[in-house]
Design an enzyme around this catalytic site. Structure first.
Site, PDB file in Angstrom:
ATOM      1  N   ASP B 115       0.864  -1.184   0.000  1.00  0.00           N
ATOM      2  CA  ASP B 115       0.000   0.000   0.000  1.00  0.00           C
ATOM      3  C   ASP B 115       0.901   1.235   0.000  1.00  0.00           C
ATOM      4  OD1 ASP B 115       0.969   0.148   2.583  1.00  0.00           O
ATOM      5  OD2 ASP B 115      -0.936  -0.291   3.544  1.00  0.00           O
ATOM      6  N   ASP B 289      -7.603  -7.763  -0.036  1.00  0.00           N
ATOM      7  CA  ASP B 289      -6.707  -8.003   1.095  1.00  0.00           C
ATOM      8  C   ASP B 289      -7.493  -7.648   2.338  1.00  0.00           C
ATOM      9  OD1 ASP B 289      -6.389  -4.928   0.830  1.00  0.00           O
ATOM     10  OD2 ASP B 289      -5.413  -5.401   2.730  1.00  0.00           O
TER      11      ASP B 289
END
Lengths: 398, 398
Positions: B115, B289
């Site tokens: 991320d 996720d």
């Protein structure tokens, strides 16, 4: 005591064959080789064979902390230890019995040794009161009241279906007065007789007596001779590594071991560092247990052939080298010190998992190494080389 | 974008062959089948192929908590997620780069998605200050000062050697005002352009843009169209599962997915429960996720085909049955609920290890099941059966 092959399953039979072992329906000990006073032996019982000198990983509450028991087995552990005190309180001995015993509960079909519970009653429980009959105490978990007598200890160990059970004893911290040490030793002897009676005849299992006597060699000898008179299947040495210097512990072993029958296994309880183990088995001890490799693993410490390594130390932060590039254990060989340092600093579960794995691998590798050396008659040379490795210390920082 | 076989090592080549995969030197996405709006695809990149719909276990600090990454891989994980915020603070992105990148550091040679760090800066860091340029903040670990700009986020993800990198964005909690949602969405678009420029041309890797727009379908569509105009290799949907009802999330996906190019992967960030995943992939999402399976595993919760099971509950204390006797995962199939209950109650590491293992096995089994159903054109029927299993609930108590 005739040996015969009773394979428990395909895998067990294959293992037994590979090792040239026989599975037996009775508890027995066989001395394979001696080298000086160091002994190489085999304890056989229905659930498997224990190669001695043996290190028993501690599975306090039905789990060797942060390890899958499959891993513990794969490292060469023939037997693990369970703590009666912890298991009787949680989940409870009767519950474990209903669930098929500790082996089924924890998924460890191999031998299990249990302590009597007495040592941890005295170190962990609350409002303890000890008298001739036993110990009353309150659980450190929920405050519930319990009574531990020699008979109840054996009953609980039976409910757990333990293969090697220990007598209830009283272990005094050192230093202590001679009067106090003697009183506890004599009480332990009377409890040994009661445990022997409670255990009765169980051909596939054993109940070990425990030599007490503090740091007093005369009392140790008296304790050992009296226990020997009971004709037990094995003998433990208790009340050592409780605060005294290593030299005192070794002196006690030198006084005690010659008093124990050569054809029975000898177990030094709660010991110890790799160095303690090396020096104790040189004096005739066959079995050891200790929380050190597992506890140290949860605190960022690694045992290696180069001594103890503290992974918390900043010197490892940028070090791409593994703990030991020559180890067979993935935890020791495949992960960088930098990664282990990061996991320890971040309090990640994987840090404890990998370091516990490394530590048990080191301990079991050490035991295998020593067993081979005793068989080869080269124990003293091998022990000297191992000690030199520890003394040289860890790799220099990069 | 020609595909060719570049085996990275013997094992990888064998795996690729077994799966009929090709290893590629460029990042690419291939749609294999669709079933309604559900998609079955494959993302190829030099480090491996990701079968979609894919669930990516979260490896926050370079470790999927309480798991060996070998286990994570064996469960069928093609890719894991790393958190830029955590890794930049500890052990540090430059340090990981010196140690050979995150793959070497954590021993995961397969694809990694990172991320941008932005989401966790806003949720975990202290003294945050956001402006057009980026975010300044202080570490929640040691209070050190940091600046996160779009360019720095991409730089850090590059130092980690991440295969799929995410643009820096601003994610607002819901509910929020339309003005606030629009401001954050527009800022995120400007940051997407800066991230694209900073990322440049990297054929084997990808930088994904992130659709924002809160619970406002008009803003979501505007965000998706603008990002599409940038011609990125993949598109994420962010800012959902942040407090809004599931119906709102699904409505946003229904508005957004048709605006995204069919030939690029779509990633719904931070989602979710098995039910969220099932319903979101039915609307055209390819990648997910979530910390749920790993976090729940550390809190005594098990995901199963019969729904969520709370192992802390006393109903399991005497239950010899496993979580799921039909599972291929040892954690699900071989350990009794009674033992799991005991481990959870005793806060033993093995409890978290086994339940995390069970949960990731369940999630990855679910994804494999769904991929097969989409290929077979039976997704709707399969999804209905799966949902019925959850609704029926757990086994009745013994």
């Amino acid at each position: 005591m005739g040996k015969r092959v009773i394979p428990r399953d395909g895998r067990e039979a294959a293992t037994a064959e590979a090792h040239g072992w026989f599975v037996t329906d009775a508890f027995s000990f066989r001395l394979i080789a001696t080298d000086g006073t160091a002994r190489r032996g085999e304890i056989s019982m229905p659930r498997g064979t224990v190669r001695t000198p043996a290190f028993m990983p501690v599975g306090t509450g039905g789990t060797v902390k942060a390890m899958y028991l499959d891993q513990v087995r794969a490292l060469g552990s023939d037997i693990i230890l369970g703590n009666t005190y912890h298991l009787m309180l949680r989940p409870g001995a009767e519950r474990i019995a209903r669930l098929g015993g500790l082996h089924d509960f924890a998924r460890w079909p191999h031998p299990i040794l249990t302590d009597s519970g007495g040592f941890q009653v005295m170190s962990l429980a609350k409002l303890r009161k000890l008298d001739e009959n036993g110990v009353t105490f309150r659980s450190h978990i929920d405050g519930s009241a319990h009574v531990m007598t020699p008979e109840r200890s054996i009953e609980i160990q039976g409910l757990l279906d333990s293969d090697i059970q220990m007598q209830l004893d009283e272990c005094v911290a050192l230093p202590s007065s001679e009067v106090e040490i003697e009183r506890a030793m004599e009480l332990s002897l009377r409890w040994a007789e009661r445990c022997k009676a409670a255990f009765g005849e169980q051909p596939g299992k054993a109940m070990f007596g425990i030599v007490q006597g503090g740091d007093n060699a005369t009392l140790r000898v008296r304790s050992a001779r009296a226990l020997r008179g009971l004709g037990l299947k094995g003998y433990a040495v208790g009340g050592l590594a409780v605060g005294e210097p290593q030299a005192v512990m070794l002196e006690m072993l030198e006084a005690t071991c010659p008093e124990l029958p050569a054809d029975r296994p000898r177990y030094l309880m709660g010991v110890g560092t790799p160095d303690d183990i090396l020096k104790s088995l040189a004096r005739g001890i066959d079995m050891f247990d200790c929380v050190m490799p597992t506890r140290a693993g949860r605190h960022g410490l690694a045992y290696t052939r180069r001594g103890k390594v503290n992974l918390r130390n900043a010197r490892h932060a940028d070090d791409p080298r593994p703990l030991d590039e020559e180890s067979d254990c993935p935890a020791s060989r495949d992960y960088s010190r930098a990664y282990l340092h990061h996991l320890v600093r971040s309090q990640e579960a994987l840090g404890a998992m990998l370091l516990t794995w490394n530590n048990l691998a080191y301990y079991q590798g050490l035991m295998a190494d020593i067993r081979a050396a005793i068989e080869a008659g080269s124990f003293a040379e091998r022990a000297a080389l191992i000690s030199e490795g520890w003394a040289r210390g860890d790799l220099p920082a990069l």
